[in-house]
Scaffold this active site. Sequence first.
Site, mmCIF file in Angstrom:
data_model
loop_
_atom_site.group_PDB
_atom_site.id
_atom_site.type_symbol
_atom_site.label_atom_id
_atom_site.label_comp_id
_atom_site.label_asym_id
_atom_site.label_seq_id
_atom_site.Cartn_x
_atom_site.Cartn_y
_atom_site.Cartn_z
ATOM 1 C CB ILE A 21 -0.870 -0.012 1.081
ATOM 2 C CG1 ILE A 21 -1.817 -1.180 1.262
ATOM 3 C CG2 ILE A 21 -1.701 1.349 1.424
ATOM 4 C CD1 ILE A 21 -2.760 -1.142 2.304
ATOM 5 C CB SER A 22 2.122 3.586 1.748
ATOM 6 O OG SER A 22 1.850 3.295 3.203
ATOM 7 N N GLY A 24 7.302 3.894 3.679
ATOM 8 C CA GLY A 24 7.943 5.102 4.428
ATOM 9 C C GLY A 24 9.260 4.747 4.641
ATOM 10 C CB ALA A 25 11.850 6.979 6.587
ATOM 11 C CD GLU A 26 12.152 4.369 11.205
ATOM 12 O OE1 GLU A 26 12.152 3.121 11.776
ATOM 13 O OE2 GLU A 26 13.353 4.991 11.069
ATOM 14 C CB ALA A 27 6.811 0.867 8.508
ATOM 15 C CE LYS A 52 4.262 1.420 10.991
ATOM 16 N NZ LYS A 52 3.826 2.727 11.747
ATOM 17 C CG ASP A 162 4.089 11.693 10.266
ATOM 18 O OD1 ASP A 162 4.106 13.339 9.934
ATOM 19 O OD2 ASP A 162 4.146 10.897 9.514
#
Length: 260
Positions: A21-22, A24-27, A52, A162
């Site tokens: 789905i997406s 990011g920098a962490e996950a 996640k 965030d």
Amino acid sequence: MTDHIVKKAQECLPNIPLTVISQGAEALVFYTDVHPYANEPYLQNRGKYVIKYRPSKPYRHPKVDSSITKSRTVGEVKFMYKLNKLNINSPRIISADYNNGIIWMEYIGYSLPNGDVSSFKNWLWYLERNNQDCTSESVEKMCFKVGQLIGKLHLHEMIHGDLTSSNILLNDDEPVLIDFGLSSYSGLAEDRAVDLYVLERAITSTHSVYAKEYNQWLLQGYEDVHKHKEFGKQGQKKLVEVLKKLDDVRLRGRKRSMLG
């Protein structure tokens, strides 16, 4: 997209179909239609779920990396569990694998007419780009609800960390908070004000034409929940404190912009 990270996630989740789905920098966030306890007879009907996954970081020592991954995953799950208990709109936790940095949760949202996921940002964009009335009562009501949701979060001394319009999903005409990787607990008005300012700036940068109205309605909802009887005088006291700090944070933000 780094294929080896997806492959690693698949190794941790054998026989589970994963759709990204997406990232990011962490996950990485995946969609799946398989429940973690799918072998149980009472869970044979498939549904929608989100996974996640926090991948390991090769630049960290393995023991340090393992400790950080576990700690952050545990922290996020505990935060989400508390939100669930307080009836603050957020995804329900289904399962977790702390050692592998995996959180399994319910799927939230729906597809907008253009196929995009129903984040607050995408919903507003869809209205704006299709010449809808972005100052209508329905838009005002949704912004107000978002403000109330954030206010309820803050009144329980919980900070999102965030808070952008991408991290708010719409589900059955109700806003839902997601992505608590940077969340924390704090009773400081400064931290609540920064949370609000981050969202205010996100709205201003992504929805510039109607940002003034959106932010005004958001703040009205935020103020409203602080005046509810259940929070008493303490709620109104916290509101005064955070609004004063918000003015300070805005001023610092403007100074940074002027200085480049």
